[in-house]
Motif scaffolding. Sequence first.
Motif, PDB file in Angstrom:
ATOM      1  N   GLY A   1       0.846   3.495  -3.017  1.00 56.27           N
ATOM      2  CA  GLY A   1      -0.085   4.584  -2.724  1.00 56.27           C
ATOM      3  C   GLY A   1       0.550   5.951  -2.579  1.00 56.27           C
ATOM      4  O   GLY A   1      -0.010   6.959  -3.009  1.00 56.27           O
TER       5      GLY A   1
ATOM      6  N   LEU B   1      -6.632   4.170   1.551  1.00 55.25           N
ATOM      7  CA  LEU B   1      -6.019   2.863   1.301  1.00 55.25           C
ATOM      8  C   LEU B   1      -4.654   2.708   1.965  1.00 55.25           C
ATOM      9  O   LEU B   1      -4.234   1.593   2.277  1.00 55.25           O
ATOM     10  CB  LEU B   1      -5.871   2.619  -0.203  1.00 55.25           C
ATOM     11  CG  LEU B   1      -7.121   2.147  -0.933  1.00 55.25           C
ATOM     12  CD1 LEU B   1      -6.806   1.945  -2.419  1.00 55.25           C
ATOM     13  CD2 LEU B   1      -7.658   0.854  -0.336  1.00 55.25           C
ATOM     14  N   VAL B   2      -3.914   3.804   2.128  1.00 55.43           N
ATOM     15  CA  VAL B   2      -2.577   3.647   2.699  1.00 55.43           C
ATOM     16  C   VAL B   2      -2.575   3.745   4.222  1.00 55.43           C
ATOM     17  O   VAL B   2      -1.602   3.351   4.875  1.00 55.43           O
ATOM     18  CB  VAL B   2      -1.557   4.656   2.120  1.00 55.43           C
ATOM     19  CG1 VAL B   2      -1.493   4.548   0.611  1.00 55.43           C
ATOM     20  CG2 VAL B   2      -1.840   6.071   2.569  1.00 55.43           C
TER      21      VAL B   2
ATOM     22  N   ARG C   1      -2.165   0.426   6.900  1.00 55.73           N
ATOM     23  CA  ARG C   1      -1.879  -0.829   6.192  1.00 55.73           C
ATOM     24  C   ARG C   1      -0.408  -0.897   5.862  1.00 55.73           C
ATOM     25  O   ARG C   1       0.018  -0.733   4.706  1.00 55.73           O
ATOM     26  CB  ARG C   1      -2.743  -0.946   4.920  1.00 55.73           C
ATOM     27  CG  ARG C   1      -4.228  -1.089   5.220  1.00 55.73           C
ATOM     28  CD  ARG C   1      -5.073  -0.999   3.973  1.00 55.73           C
ATOM     29  NE  ARG C   1      -4.951  -2.191   3.159  1.00 55.73           N
ATOM     30  CZ  ARG C   1      -4.814  -2.167   1.837  1.00 55.73           C
ATOM     31  NH1 ARG C   1      -4.740  -1.025   1.190  1.00 55.73           N
ATOM     32  NH2 ARG C   1      -4.721  -3.295   1.155  1.00 55.73           N
TER      33      ARG C   1
ATOM     34  N   TRP D   1      -7.034   7.073  -2.179  1.00 48.39           N
ATOM     35  CA  TRP D   1      -5.708   6.506  -1.913  1.00 48.39           C
ATOM     36  C   TRP D   1      -5.283   6.773  -0.475  1.00 48.39           C
ATOM     37  O   TRP D   1      -4.638   5.932   0.147  1.00 48.39           O
ATOM     38  CB  TRP D   1      -4.674   7.092  -2.881  1.00 48.39           C
ATOM     39  CG  TRP D   1      -4.770   6.513  -4.262  1.00 48.39           C
ATOM     40  CD1 TRP D   1      -5.077   5.232  -4.592  1.00 48.39           C
ATOM     41  CD2 TRP D   1      -4.538   7.203  -5.479  1.00 48.39           C
ATOM     42  NE1 TRP D   1      -5.055   5.086  -5.959  1.00 48.39           N
ATOM     43  CE2 TRP D   1      -4.730   6.261  -6.530  1.00 48.39           C
ATOM     44  CE3 TRP D   1      -4.180   8.516  -5.808  1.00 48.39           C
ATOM     45  CZ2 TRP D   1      -4.575   6.612  -7.876  1.00 48.39           C
ATOM     46  CZ3 TRP D   1      -4.030   8.847  -7.144  1.00 48.39           C
ATOM     47  CH2 TRP D   1      -4.223   7.906  -8.162  1.00 48.39           C
TER      48      TRP D   1
ATOM     49  N   PRO E   1       0.816  -1.228   0.000  1.00 42.50           N
ATOM     50  CA  PRO E   1       0.000   0.000   0.000  1.00 42.50           C
ATOM     51  C   PRO E   1       0.852   1.282   0.000  1.00 42.50           C
ATOM     52  O   PRO E   1       0.570   2.209  -0.747  1.00 42.50           O
ATOM     53  CB  PRO E   1      -0.825  -0.140   1.275  1.00 42.50           C
ATOM     54  CG  PRO E   1      -0.957  -1.619   1.480  1.00 42.50           C
ATOM     55  CD  PRO E   1       0.356  -2.182   1.029  1.00 42.50           C
TER      56      PRO E   1
END
Lengths: 416, 71
Positions: free
Chosen positions: A335, A365-366, A369, A362, A331
């Motif tokens: 990302g 998403l990062v 993780r 994004w 990620p």
Amino acid sequence: MTDGRRLLAGTRGDGAALTLHEHLTVHGALPLPRRGEAKHLQHHLQGAGLRGRGGAGFPAARKLAAAHESGRNALLIANGAEGEPASLKDRTLLQLTPHLVLDGLQLAARAVNAREVVLAVHSGGPLPGVVTRALAERTGRGERDVRLLEVPNRYVSGEASALARAAGGGPSLPALHDQPLAVRGLDRRPTVVLNVETLAGLALYLRKGPSWYGEVGTAEEPGTLLLTVRGDGAEPVVLEAPLGTSVRTVLDTAGVPTADLQAVLVGGYFGAWLPAPDVLDVPLSIAGLAQAGGTLGAGIVIALPSSACGLRATAGAVRYLAAESARQCGPCLNGLPAIAGALDQLVAGEPPPGTLDKIAAWSGLVSGRGLCHHPDGVVALVRSALHVFAEDVQEHLHGDCRRTAGRVLAVPRGTW
Amino acid sequence: MSKAFRLRVDWGACDGHGLCAQWAPELIELDEWGFPIVTPGPVPAAGLAHARAAVDACPVLALKLLAVARR
């Protein structure tokens, strides 16, 4: 210490380190507790409420207590690997008054009954030499051995699990750990990582006691802290100030003009932008910044003039931070460059439709993780920029603003 | 009472092979780069069999079922 300096008390104007003799003249003898007094030391420190100065603000005593409870072969690491490009306080502290840090390290080592003690700094530069010379001055005093650990001059090298890994001979990259490092870290040993300023503060506190320590600062956050202060085009300055000092006072003291300010970035690249003029009244403490919707972080204060473009300045920092990914986790590796690219498109003006949505997606998403909080810090910086510079965002959706980034968010050029 | 478990990804080991999402689609989906997005929180009892299959399927042993700490 009539000039208000405590951590930096007695330090020389020529940039040379205080010798051990000079250090003892300024601060007095170090009250090293006898063996078996670890519990008393910890109890004392619990009451102090000293917060870590590495950026997370974690209560230092809790780490020491956790390590002490977890076993008898603790590894203690002093973190002088100041990777945050905008921060100069840790290297300044080590260069000018290394013995105060080393005092704190000896005290912390007693508090956790450390089996191994390490002081980590970036390789190259003056710090390895300064630390080596200071350690040599302290031989024959019955102190625990301190091993100097040189780590690469990269952002993630100073992350706690990366230091633990490097201390064990591994790479300076974040590591997986399902429990806090202080409970179970390197080789399953309790591993305590403390910032060098935290250790210096410990040394002052245990020498002088809570009354003296609490004469300045706030009730919940006594004492002073080190700040790196920067304005447009000016050389950055390291200052010591009582906790709770306002942003305005700090900028004034550093000679940074407060008229015609657009915003101030507090906490550095893991921090957040706060808009002027309200930011000027924010007290510099963990609580003060939290209340203002920001974070104290590693004590970085960067003033952005109205003439500069905050989005452009932030985009440059994010581009740098993306390149500093350890590249271990999908990620982050994917990302952060994606976010940096989208920000660059926004800054260039008239970005493709959906660019803002992509940045938001994004960012989600990062976050959380990965093996460390590097991406989370970047996300916080980006979100604060898009919020504080919302008018600039609108302007850039229709074309470039043509203002420069200002000369405030420094990124390293080449290696140190 | 049975224990509670959560799925934990070792992000350093994970290479985005994606088998975990195939074995436990109700617990794991893949992001645009092929990396797992794990439903947060404890795995529901009905999902445990799939969770264990997903753990076993990972070619780099990046997925683990960890007991949720009791306080």
